[in-house]
Design an enzyme around this catalytic site. Structure first.
Site, PDB file in Angstrom:
ATOM      1  N   CYS A   1      -2.213 103.832 -40.919  1.00 27.12           N
ATOM      2  CA  CYS A   1      -2.123 104.616 -41.830  1.00 27.12           C
ATOM      3  C   CYS A   1      -3.289 104.501 -42.928  1.00 27.12           C
ATOM      4  O   CYS A   1      -3.474 103.616 -43.384  1.00 27.12           O
ATOM      5  CB  CYS A   1      -0.670 104.557 -42.663  1.00 27.12           C
ATOM      6  SG  CYS A   1      -0.517 105.393 -44.365  1.00 27.12           S
ATOM      7  N   GLU A   2      -3.891 105.813 -43.307  1.00 28.28           N
ATOM      8  CA  GLU A   2      -5.068 105.839 -44.263  1.00 28.28           C
ATOM      9  C   GLU A   2      -4.590 105.617 -45.481  1.00 28.28           C
ATOM     10  O   GLU A   2      -5.422 105.385 -46.435  1.00 28.28           O
ATOM     11  CB  GLU A   2      -5.861 107.066 -43.943  1.00 28.28           C
ATOM     12  CG  GLU A   2      -5.276 108.482 -44.625  1.00 28.28           C
ATOM     13  CD  GLU A   2      -6.145 109.731 -44.323  1.00 28.28           C
ATOM     14  OE1 GLU A   2      -6.197 110.396 -45.150  1.00 28.28           O
ATOM     15  OE2 GLU A   2      -6.953 109.795 -43.424  1.00 28.28           O
ATOM     16  N   HIS A   3      -3.263 105.736 -46.048  1.00 30.64           N
ATOM     17  CA  HIS A   3      -2.714 105.693 -47.252  1.00 30.64           C
ATOM     18  C   HIS A   3      -2.630 104.165 -47.657  1.00 30.64           C
ATOM     19  O   HIS A   3      -2.805 103.671 -48.736  1.00 30.64           O
ATOM     20  CB  HIS A   3      -1.568 106.459 -47.542  1.00 30.64           C
ATOM     21  CG  HIS A   3      -1.783 108.029 -47.501  1.00 30.64           C
ATOM     22  ND1 HIS A   3      -0.984 108.683 -46.957  1.00 30.64           N
ATOM     23  CD2 HIS A   3      -2.970 108.450 -47.645  1.00 30.64           C
ATOM     24  CE1 HIS A   3      -1.305 109.891 -47.168  1.00 30.64           C
ATOM     25  NE2 HIS A   3      -2.621 109.941 -47.496  1.00 30.64           N
ATOM     26  N   HIS A   4      -1.974 103.516 -46.701  1.00 32.11           N
ATOM     27  CA  HIS A   4      -1.766 102.059 -47.106  1.00 32.11           C
ATOM     28  C   HIS A   4      -2.345 100.911 -46.088  1.00 32.11           C
ATOM     29  O   HIS A   4      -2.288  99.696 -46.371  1.00 32.11           O
ATOM     30  CB  HIS A   4      -0.272 101.795 -46.710  1.00 32.11           C
ATOM     31  CG  HIS A   4       0.304 102.623 -47.710  1.00 32.11           C
ATOM     32  ND1 HIS A   4       1.108 103.865 -47.158  1.00 32.11           N
ATOM     33  CD2 HIS A   4       0.722 102.927 -48.905  1.00 32.11           C
ATOM     34  CE1 HIS A   4       1.847 104.466 -48.235  1.00 32.11           C
ATOM     35  NE2 HIS A   4       1.509 103.713 -49.332  1.00 32.11           N
TER      36      HIS A   4
ATOM     37  N   GLN B   1      -0.750 111.175 -39.167  1.00 33.10           N
ATOM     38  CA  GLN B   1      -0.016 111.517 -37.977  1.00 33.10           C
ATOM     39  C   GLN B   1      -0.246 112.953 -37.723  1.00 33.10           C
ATOM     40  O   GLN B   1      -0.562 113.405 -36.818  1.00 33.10           O
ATOM     41  CB  GLN B   1       1.394 111.124 -37.893  1.00 33.10           C
ATOM     42  CG  GLN B   1       2.239 111.561 -36.817  1.00 33.10           C
ATOM     43  CD  GLN B   1       3.611 111.279 -36.799  1.00 33.10           C
ATOM     44  OE1 GLN B   1       3.988 110.047 -37.276  1.00 33.10           O
ATOM     45  NE2 GLN B   1       4.459 111.920 -36.074  1.00 33.10           N
TER      46      GLN B   1
ATOM     47  N   HIS C   1       6.381 104.494 -39.038  1.00 32.47           N
ATOM     48  CA  HIS C   1       5.316 103.987 -40.026  1.00 32.47           C
ATOM     49  C   HIS C   1       5.638 102.857 -40.593  1.00 32.47           C
ATOM     50  O   HIS C   1       6.718 102.813 -41.233  1.00 32.47           O
ATOM     51  CB  HIS C   1       5.113 105.015 -40.880  1.00 32.47           C
ATOM     52  CG  HIS C   1       4.432 106.494 -40.290  1.00 32.47           C
ATOM     53  ND1 HIS C   1       3.497 106.857 -40.592  1.00 32.47           N
ATOM     54  CD2 HIS C   1       4.993 107.269 -39.247  1.00 32.47           C
ATOM     55  CE1 HIS C   1       3.232 108.141 -39.701  1.00 32.47           C
ATOM     56  NE2 HIS C   1       4.168 108.229 -39.093  1.00 32.47           N
TER      57      HIS C   1
ATOM     58  N   CYS D   1       4.351 101.797 -43.295  1.00 34.42           N
ATOM     59  CA  CYS D   1       4.633 101.853 -44.675  1.00 34.42           C
ATOM     60  C   CYS D   1       6.173 102.314 -45.087  1.00 34.42           C
ATOM     61  O   CYS D   1       6.178 102.241 -46.315  1.00 34.42           O
ATOM     62  CB  CYS D   1       3.420 102.967 -45.036  1.00 34.42           C
ATOM     63  SG  CYS D   1       3.493 104.550 -44.396  1.00 34.42           S
TER      64      CYS D   1
END
Length: 189
Positions: A78-81, A120, A148, A150
């Site tokens: 995940c590019e956010h977390h 995704q 996910h 996250c």
């Protein structure tokens, strides 16, 4: 050849360990920065990869009906977390003018697209767009389902929750019968 700067990752991991109050020189953590750098290179070192490369070689076959490779396992980050998400992809297309790709190329395109900090939704649309561009099929339908971490490990903390994304191109955008057909194939055991 990977462009991943493992020394920089090792230093960052040492800093994270120190920031959470750990001692990076402790026996159990001594090799952790090196192991983590190697893991990041392996898991998200595909930033420079282009999934188009898997469709540069095509075959000509008298087949213009559905081709589906389903349950393709993948993992991404995940590019956010920067925590993993993983699941399976289902990739279908209807060849046009007899242009077909090797079946393994569909799975390789999924893996290549996933091997980077990612969303995704982007995996799903990238695969569909690349296949549309490179194969010029009558239609492409891609479904990705994933869990996910996250959502499992942090935040809402709901293990087992799955996210499903789907992208249709060509005939699959307009033909409900074709979309339903592909869904039935995917659900077959």
């Amino acid at each position: 050849m990977s462009n991943v700067d493992k020394a920089k990752i090792e230093e960052a991991i040492k800093m994270i360990l120190e920031a959470i109050g750990e001692d990076p020189k402790r026996e159990g953590l001594l090799e952790t920065p090196k192991r983590a750098a190697k893991m990041y290179e392996e898991v998200i070192g595909g930033v420079e990869e282009d999934p188009r490369e898997y469709f540069t070689t095509v075959f000509h076959e008298d087949h213009e009906e559905v081709v589906l490779v389903k349950d393709i396992p993948f993992h991404s980050m995940c590019e956010h977390h920067l925590v993993p998400f993983f699941g399976k992809a289902h990739v279908a297309y209807i060849p046009q003018n007899g242009v077909v790709a090797g079946l393994s190329k569909l799975a390789r395109a999924v893996a290549s697209t996933a091997r980077r900090p990612q969303l995704q939704e982007r995996i799903t649309s990238t695969i569909a767009d690349v296949m549309t561009e490179m194969l010029s099929p009558k239609g492409v339908y891609v479904i990705v389902e994933a869990e996910h971490m996250c959502m499992t490990m942090r935040g809402i903390k709901k293990p087992g929750a799955k996210t499903v994304t789907a992208v249709s191109r060509g005939i699959y955008e307009t033909d409900a019968v074709k979309r339903n057909e592909i869904m039935q194939f995917i659900q077959m055991k």
